[in-house]
Write an enzyme that holds these catalytic residues in place. Structure first.
Site, PDB file in Angstrom:
ATOM      1  N   CYS A 164      -7.174  -2.430  -1.642  1.00 12.25           N
ATOM      2  CA  CYS A 164      -6.450  -1.700  -0.601  1.00 12.25           C
ATOM      3  C   CYS A 164      -7.352  -0.800   0.237  1.00 12.25           C
ATOM      4  O   CYS A 164      -6.881  -0.155   1.180  1.00 12.25           O
ATOM      5  CB  CYS A 164      -5.330  -0.886  -1.239  1.00 12.25           C
ATOM      6  SG  CYS A 164      -4.264  -1.900  -2.287  1.00 12.25           S
ATOM      7  N   PHE A 399      -7.305  -0.710  -5.890  1.00 16.03           N
ATOM      8  CA  PHE A 399      -7.489  -1.157  -7.267  1.00 16.03           C
ATOM      9  C   PHE A 399      -8.980  -1.401  -7.527  1.00 16.03           C
ATOM     10  O   PHE A 399      -9.710  -1.875  -6.663  1.00 16.03           O
ATOM     11  CB  PHE A 399      -6.732  -2.461  -7.510  1.00 16.03           C
ATOM     12  CG  PHE A 399      -5.253  -2.297  -7.731  1.00 16.03           C
ATOM     13  CD1 PHE A 399      -4.643  -1.058  -7.685  1.00 16.03           C
ATOM     14  CD2 PHE A 399      -4.459  -3.402  -8.006  1.00 16.03           C
ATOM     15  CE1 PHE A 399      -3.284  -0.918  -7.898  1.00 16.03           C
ATOM     16  CE2 PHE A 399      -3.089  -3.279  -8.220  1.00 16.03           C
ATOM     17  CZ  PHE A 399      -2.503  -2.033  -8.168  1.00 16.03           C
TER      18      PHE A 399
END
Length: 413
Positions: A164, A399
């Protein structure tokens, strides 16, 4: 070698609130929410019922039938956004040397719908029957490569894959390459199209997605009742340009990019460090790179996923970085309106931050009703407001512990 100043001269957006920059930004300012009942996939055994889908996107408006067959949706979104960035910048091929123009565009997952489709073909018809285009359609770098082919930019072309944080890392790397003299201009940002069976099912299995069926509150960053993020899709691409190049062609300047920080939590596969050491370091590096102090910043576009762990850790990182200035900042999460675009989120949010500076308006955090005790800053709940913004920061956390932050400034000649 003297460092170049780097400015934003073009923006391209494909978002759940609009298929271009003008409509997307106006909807964001107006507090509209692009989260609707999930329609692209139907999973009876998964308790997720809403998503922020791209609606009314017709690939044949932009590409031939042959081109559509050779581009996954993630690439289509990216190319369309890149074209808009070039067009909005009024950039012509005669304005630059193609070998000094680059593409750095990231993604979190890549061509997931192609992977699903061709795997199904292999299971049902045999793996000798899968498309010869399976690999080039699905690999993570193909969106960047396709944008370069479409724009005929012959400089460095890379794809950052940091979950992300991918688009924010991409913009930061492009900023440094222009600032340090390796490029004159670059298309940078991210694209994602992961509202698929595997995409929804996989994140649901992680218990990362909201199970709230109310489209107005499913994504509610910093709220005490937040229960996960809402999957989004789309693309956000910026045209970054050296100030000397922009001046040479008398380009309109939206905002200036002044700082970039990157770090890693090195803590957990999916969870942020609860002490926010990596995210704090990232923000500190960003401010140092921009050569500004915490007191110089007025607005932060937060990563703000609406997950319990992320929002708390990010708030802590802001407090640890900005100290007494933290309570004076205006902060908002665009994900409250368009969901989480994974690897594309930082591209859209960087664009929103630049436009906030241009229009001197801080957009809202929608869905936020009751801030949790550990999220006690000013998140512009429910409505944006006019704001004098000299410096702003856009934040992304991915992540794997990836952290990326960008600093932007109101352009002053």
């Amino acid at each position: 070698m003297a460092r170049e100043r780097v400015v934003i001269t073009g923006i391209g957006l494909v978002t759940p609130l609009g298929l271009d920059t003008i409509s997307s930004w106006q909807a964001i300012k107006d507090g509209e929410i692009g989260i609707k009942p999930l329609s692209k996939v139907h999973l009876d055994d998964v308790d997720v019922s809403v998503a922020a889908e791209i609606r009314n996107f017709d690939p044949l408006v932009h590409f031939s039938k042959k081109e559509c067959r050779r581009m996954d949706l993630v690439t289509q979104y990216g190319v369309v956004a890149a074209r808009e960035a070039i067009q909005s910048a009024k950039l012509k091929s005669s304005d630059y040397q193609s070998e000094r123009a680059g593409v750095i565009v990231g993604t979190g997952i890549g061509g997931l719908s192609t992977i699903e489709k061709e795997h199904s073909t292999g299971l049902n018809r045999g793996f000798s029957r899968i498309s010869p285009f399976f690999i080039p359609l699905s690999i993570a770098n193909i969106t960047a490569g396709s944008i370069a082919m479409d724009s005929q930019f012959h400089g460095v072309c890379t794809a950052v894959v940091t979950a992300c944080a991918a688009a924010t890392n991409s913009i930061g790397e492009a900023f440094h390459k222009i600032r340090d003299g390796y490029l004159d201009l670059a298309l940078a940002g991210g694209s994602e199209a992961s509202i698929t069976e595997l995409g929804i099912g996989g994140f649901a299995a992680l218990r990362a997605l909201s199970t709230n069926s109310d489209t107005q509150t499913a994504s509610r960053p910093f709220d005490q009742e937040r229960d996960g993020f809402v999957m989004g899709e789309g693309a956000g691409i910026l045209l970054l340009e050296s100030l000397s190049s922009a001046r040479r062609r008398q380009a309109e300047i939206i905002a200036e990019v002044v700082g970039y920080g990157a770090s890693c939590d090195a803590f957990h596969m999916t969870a942020p460090d609860p002490e926010a050491k990596g995210a704090t370091l990232c923000l500190q590096l960003c401010l140092a790179d921009a050569q500004i102090s915490p007191a110089d910043v007025q607005y932060i576009n937060a990563h703000g996923t609406s997950t319990p762990l992320n929002d708390s850790a990010e708030t802590l990182a802001i407090k640890q970085t900005f100290a007494e200035q933290a309570s004076k900042l205006k902060i908002s999460s665009t994900k409250s309106q368009i969901g989480h675009l994974l690897g594309a989120s930082g591209g859209v949010e960087a664009a929103v931050t630049a436009l906030a500076i241009r229009d001197q308006f801080a957009p809202p955090t929608m869905g936020l009703k009751k801030p949790s005790e550990d999220c006690d800053l000013d998140y512009l709940a429910g409505a944006g407001e006019p704001l004098d913004i000299d410096y702003a920061v856009s934040n992304s956390l991915g992540f794997g512990g990836h952290n990326a932050s960008l600093a932007f400034a109101r352009f002053k000649d």
